[in-house]
Scaffold this motif. Structure first.
Motif, short mmCIF file in Angstrom:
data_model
loop_
_atom_site.label_atom_id
_atom_site.label_comp_id
_atom_site.label_asym_id
_atom_site.label_seq_id
_atom_site.Cartn_x
_atom_site.Cartn_y
_atom_site.Cartn_z
N VAL A 138 0.68 -1.10 -0.12
CA VAL A 138 0.25 0.11 -0.10
C VAL A 138 0.38 1.49 0.30
CG1 VAL A 138 -1.85 -1.05 1.13
CG2 VAL A 138 -0.06 0.31 2.54
N CYS A 139 0.21 2.69 -0.53
CA CYS A 139 0.63 3.72 -0.28
C CYS A 139 1.10 4.40 1.11
CB CYS A 139 0.48 5.03 -0.41
SG CYS A 139 -0.69 4.41 -2.81
N GLY A 140 2.73 3.96 1.48
CA GLY A 140 3.35 4.43 2.41
C GLY A 140 3.20 3.69 2.95
N VAL A 278 -0.06 -2.79 5.46
CA VAL A 278 -0.15 -1.65 6.64
C VAL A 278 1.30 -0.78 6.13
CG1 VAL A 278 0.20 -1.49 8.80
CG2 VAL A 278 -1.28 -3.47 7.86
N ARG A 279 1.15 0.16 6.61
CA ARG A 279 1.71 1.51 5.99
C ARG A 279 2.43 1.04 7.45
NH1 ARG A 279 -1.16 7.28 4.80
NH2 ARG A 279 -0.79 6.75 2.43
N TYR A 280 3.80 1.98 7.33
CA TYR A 280 4.71 1.41 8.07
C TYR A 280 5.14 2.21 9.10
CZ TYR A 280 6.62 6.20 8.23
OH TYR A 280 6.89 8.02 8.07
N HIS A 281 3.82 2.83 9.55
CA HIS A 281 3.50 3.49 10.95
C HIS A 281 2.43 3.19 11.46
CE1 HIS A 281 0.62 5.69 8.63
NE2 HIS A 281 1.27 6.35 8.72
N GLY A 282 1.70 1.90 10.69
CA GLY A 282 0.66 0.96 11.62
C GLY A 282 -0.07 1.71 11.63
N LYS A 283 -1.17 3.09 10.69
CA LYS A 283 -2.34 3.35 10.66
C LYS A 283 -2.44 3.50 9.74
CE LYS A 283 -2.12 5.22 14.98
NZ LYS A 283 -0.99 5.31 15.45
N PRO A 284 -3.63 3.36 9.14
CA PRO A 284 -5.10 2.10 8.26
C PRO A 284 -4.93 3.26 7.14
CG PRO A 284 -6.51 3.10 9.88
CD PRO A 284 -5.06 3.30 10.64
N LEU A 285 -5.26 3.18 5.29
CA LEU A 285 -5.20 4.22 5.28
C LEU A 285 -5.86 5.43 5.09
CD1 LEU A 285 -4.72 1.93 1.90
CD2 LEU A 285 -2.90 3.67 2.26
N PRO A 286 -6.09 6.90 5.05
CA PRO A 286 -6.91 7.40 4.73
C PRO A 286 -8.05 6.86 3.49
CG PRO A 286 -5.25 8.73 4.42
CD PRO A 286 -4.28 7.75 4.46
N VAL A 386 6.51 10.49 -4.83
CA VAL A 386 6.98 12.18 -3.77
C VAL A 386 6.13 11.78 -1.95
CG1 VAL A 386 6.79 13.40 -5.27
CG2 VAL A 386 5.16 13.36 -4.30
N THR A 387 6.78 11.87 -0.87
CA THR A 387 6.11 11.86 0.31
C THR A 387 6.38 13.67 0.94
OG1 THR A 387 7.29 10.08 0.15
CG2 THR A 387 6.96 11.13 2.60
N PHE A 388 5.09 13.98 1.41
CA PHE A 388 4.90 15.36 2.18
C PHE A 388 4.77 15.00 3.46
CE2 PHE A 388 4.27 16.18 -2.33
CZ PHE A 388 5.29 17.00 -2.96
N PRO A 389 5.44 15.24 4.20
CA PRO A 389 4.68 14.45 5.66
C PRO A 389 3.07 15.32 6.55
CG PRO A 389 6.26 16.72 5.71
CD PRO A 389 6.25 15.80 4.70
N SER A 390 2.71 16.16 6.31
CA SER A 390 1.79 16.80 6.47
C SER A 390 0.68 17.30 5.39
CB SER A 390 2.17 17.07 8.43
OG SER A 390 0.23 17.56 8.37
N VAL A 391 -0.03 16.84 4.57
CA VAL A 391 -0.59 17.27 3.75
C VAL A 391 -2.08 16.99 3.98
CG1 VAL A 391 0.97 17.97 2.43
CG2 VAL A 391 -0.46 15.32 2.49
N ASP A 392 -2.98 17.79 3.36
CA ASP A 392 -5.11 16.99 3.22
C ASP A 392 -5.01 17.62 1.49
OD1 ASP A 392 -5.69 16.72 5.50
OD2 ASP A 392 -6.50 19.02 5.69
N VAL A 393 -5.40 16.27 1.08
CA VAL A 393 -5.52 16.33 -0.66
C VAL A 393 -7.11 16.32 -0.93
CG1 VAL A 393 -4.74 14.26 -2.05
CG2 VAL A 393 -3.58 14.35 -0.07
N GLY A 416 -0.90 11.45 4.99
CA GLY A 416 -0.61 10.30 6.04
C GLY A 416 0.22 9.83 6.30
N ARG A 417 1.44 10.35 5.59
CA ARG A 417 2.41 9.40 5.39
C ARG A 417 3.08 9.22 6.03
NH1 ARG A 417 2.68 7.87 -0.22
NH2 ARG A 417 4.84 7.20 0.57
N SER A 418 3.24 10.09 7.51
CA SER A 418 4.44 10.52 8.38
C SER A 418 3.90 10.35 10.09
CB SER A 418 4.65 11.95 8.75
OG SER A 418 4.23 12.80 9.92
N ALA A 419 4.49 9.36 10.53
CA ALA A 419 4.12 8.74 11.78
C ALA A 419 3.68 9.96 12.85
CB ALA A 419 5.34 8.34 12.63
N ASP A 420 4.27 11.27 12.37
CA ASP A 420 3.97 12.74 13.44
C ASP A 420 2.69 12.39 13.28
OD1 ASP A 420 6.67 12.15 14.26
OD2 ASP A 420 7.19 13.56 12.46
#
Lengths: 454, 226
Positions: A138-140, A278-286, A386-393, A416-420
């Protein structure tokens, strides 16, 4: 063999060269084999470098150097003109050896259990020289990290490795990450206009386009984003990738959204694969939200900011996030930016647009990453890799035909790609649901379910 | 027919008018054609650049340089220089995509009729490439342009190999040595043809060789005014 000779050989062996590119001065002519550059068939002609068969992409030139009028290939002319009166050459002498590294991996991060599983299988695929292997993640999910152990094994075995992707942006993003993980291994990145052009290193990161220059060169071919445009549309690129592989090679496909042909192969058990849900940070895909707006087409026709968008913007969950807006065309991207700038209700300071023909494209993407741009309007060029830490799309006019299922899943995967900040809102603004939207949401929910989320 | 630039198929609209009086097939699609901007409005009569004065400063300078009488009678150009045309020229000329030149065929011929149509007994002389450069590119873009014109083309000039003009600065260009050699005298009006007029140095070098050999009139016709 003298060290110097080896350098020359690394540069020229495994390449497909135009007549003027052949280094006759340094390598004996006998070591090169000639092949005709353009093959004339009964119903079509074919360029032997790029595989082009389309008649509108062949030109006829009254050649001043051979005084005949003959064909040339217009499809790959940007990489040096293939003329019918000149042959193509490849090196057929003794193949140069590549270095066998003892422990090339300088990365010491930790893989998640899912990543570990995939990585383990990849190592097995390389060890046992499987022909093909697909990683569906999955993405991320952290695809790049999953590759490290496989690449390490390849380097230990003294193999030449290529990481190819259809997108130049992805090449630029991958290069520093791979280099960081293998600090002592020479790596070159090749894309149209790249600084490095030689293509002589053991690890090559390249756009699939650049592989047109290679000939039976790589033991391990990793194709990232196999489903991305233009790879699945342009027959030239699979042609190039196939030729760049050695006869006995391992091909690894990476994708978050496999296309039909691969899904079919998987279902028929013809293609070995692994699935990372699963994404690396373990949270579901938005999961994207659909927003209907009847006046959307009209508003976009006059490049007005859609009301439905403004309404959503006022009630956003987290207004600290940057905003990425996808639009279907370059023209719209440029024009909507000026309307956004004029609108005083929009709480963003720096607003800009980016597209494939933008000269400052790299610069702007970098600025957005550093949060120096708050709102970026983009065409599908930023849909993946491409990865941006904290975006809405937001996707404006998600019903447009450029947004197919794969594109929409990828776009949703930017949030939602970053663990933060592992969540993010994804809005599909449309004036009528399309199959692609419904399928994309369905797939994302399915992927979350497979990952153990409800 | 596909667009020579973007390779999209060009759809011709069928109407009664086009059925009775078919239009010529286009080489470039409508959306790409918008990128080509024809020169319009008041221009310098000598060099075709967009300018409010009849003879622009540069051309006055040239007139002084040649002691009161410029070697070219005038230059005429079709398109103004922009990023898009620069890309086409780069692919056509430097990458060597010969067919792209046909994008300009119609416009180049049409403007010839407008500006030079009433001239009789004029020959087109394309600005040559040096032998090495021609070998490398396999065609001369100026010769190709000249072939679009309804007047005979004579290749009477040759060029000694030198550095590319486009790699030089303005000052270096103007002070460069004359690289042209004339192989045959022409006793009639000459239309020098080239792809681009930038400083006008190349064209004036060629013109002065022709004028010295007794050529009565030298006009220059270029695709782009840089």
């Amino acid at each position: 063999m003298v060290n110097n000779d080896l350098l020359v050989l690394h540069r020229y062996a495994g390449k497909l060269l135009l007549q003027k590119e052949v280094p006759f001065a340094v390598i004996p002519q006998n070591d090169f084999t000639k092949i005709p550059s353009i093959k004339r068939n009964l119903l079509y002609n074919q360029c032997q470098r790029c595989g082009n068969q389309k008649s509108s992409l062949f030109g006829v030139i009254p050649c001043a150097s051979c005084s005949k009028t003959h064909l040339y290939c217009r499809n790959c002319v940007a990489m040096g003109r293939v003329m019918e009166c000149e042959s193509l050459y490849y090196y057929a002498g003794i193949a140069p050896d590549w270095t066998s590294y003892e422990s090339p991996l300088t990365w010491n991060g930790e893989l998640t259990p899912y990543q570990k599983e995939a990585s383990h299988q990849l190592v097995q695929a390389i060890q046992e020289s499987w022909k093909e292997f697909l990683i569906w993640a999955v993405c991320g999910a952290g695809k790049t990290e999953m590759l490290f152990q496989g690449i390490e094994l390849g380097l230990k075995l003294g193999k030449r490795i290529c990481i190819a992707t259809p997108r130049a942006d992805v090449v630029r993003e991958l290069k520093p990450r791979i280099q960081q993980a293998f600090q002592d291994v020479p790596i070159q990145a090749l894309y149209g206009g790249s600084e490095e052009k030689e293509g002589s290193s053991q690890i090559i990161i390249a756009t699939t386009h650049q592989l047109l220059r290679f000939y039976k060169s790589f033991d391990i071919m990793i194709i990232d984003e196999i489903d991305a445009f233009p790879y699945h549309k342009d027959a030239t690129l699979p042609f190039a990738v196939n030729r760049a592989k050695k006869t006995n090679s391992t091909t690894i496909y990476l994708t978050a959204t496999p296309r039909k042909e691969h899904r079919l192969q998987i279902a028929l058990k013809q293609l070995a694969h692994t699935y990372v849900p699963v994404r690396y940070h373990g949270k579901p895909l938005p999961v994207p939200q659909l927003k209907m707006s009847f006046s959307l087409k009209k508003e976009l026709k006059w490049y007005n900011v859609p009301k439905a968008f403004l309404q959503w913007l006022r009630n956003r969950d987290n207004d600290k996030r940057q905003l990425l807006i996808f639009v279907p065309s370059i023209l719209l991207a440029e024009n909507i930016v000026s309307s956004l700038k004029k609108d005083s209700t929009i709480p963003f300071q720096v607003i800009d647009s980016v597209h494939s023909e933008d000269e400052q494209r790299m610069d702007k993407i970098e600025k957005f990453r550093r949060r120096e741009i708050d709102l970026l309007v983009t065409t599908t060029i930023l849909e993946r890799g491409v990865t941006f830490p904290s975006v809405d799309v937001v996707v404006l006019d998600a019903g447009h035909s450029v947004f197919d299922e794969a594109a929409l899943i990828q776009i949703a995967g930017r949030a939602g790609r970053s663990a933060d900040d592992p969540t993010g809102e994804v809005i599909f603004l449309h004036d009528g649901k399309t199959d692609a939207m419904v399928k994309a949401i369905h797939s994302i929910k399915l992927m979350n379910k497979k990952g153990g989320f409800k | 027919m596909n667009c020579l630039w973007c390779d999209e198929e060009i759809m011709l609209e069928v109407s009664w008018t086009s059925l009775v009086n078919p239009t010529k097939p286009k080489q470039i699609c409508e959306s790409c054609e918008k990128g080509l901007v024809e020169l319009k409005g008041s221009r310098c009569e000598r060099c075709s650049r967009v300018s409010s004065s009849t003879i622009c400063e540069d051309c006055q300078w040239w007139e002084n340089y040649h002691h009161g009488k410029d070697v070219i009678d005038f230059n005429y150009s079709v398109f103004s220089y922009n990023h898009f045309i620069q890309e086409i020229i780069a692919k056509w000329k430097y990458r060597g995509d010969y067919e792209l030149g046909f994008v300009f065929r119609e416009a180049f011929a049409d403007h010839f009729h407008e500006k030079f149509g009433n001239m009789t007994d004029v020959v087109a002389v394309p600005i040559p490439l040096s032998k090495d450069r021609l070998e490398e590119r396999c065609f001369n873009q100026a010769t190709m342009l000249a072939s679009f014109l309804p007047v005979p083309t004579v290749e009477v000039l040759s060029r000694v190999h030198g550095e590319k003009q486009s790699k030089k600065k303005r000052r270096e260009r103007i002070s460069s040595k004359n690289p042209f050699i004339l192989s045959q005298k022409l006793n009639k009006a000459v239309l020098l043809v080239d792809d681009i007029y930038t400083t006008g140095t190349t064209l004036r070098h060629a013109a002065s060789v022709l004028k010295e050999a007794g050529c009565p009139k030298v006009y220059t016709y270029t695709l782009i005014r840089g």
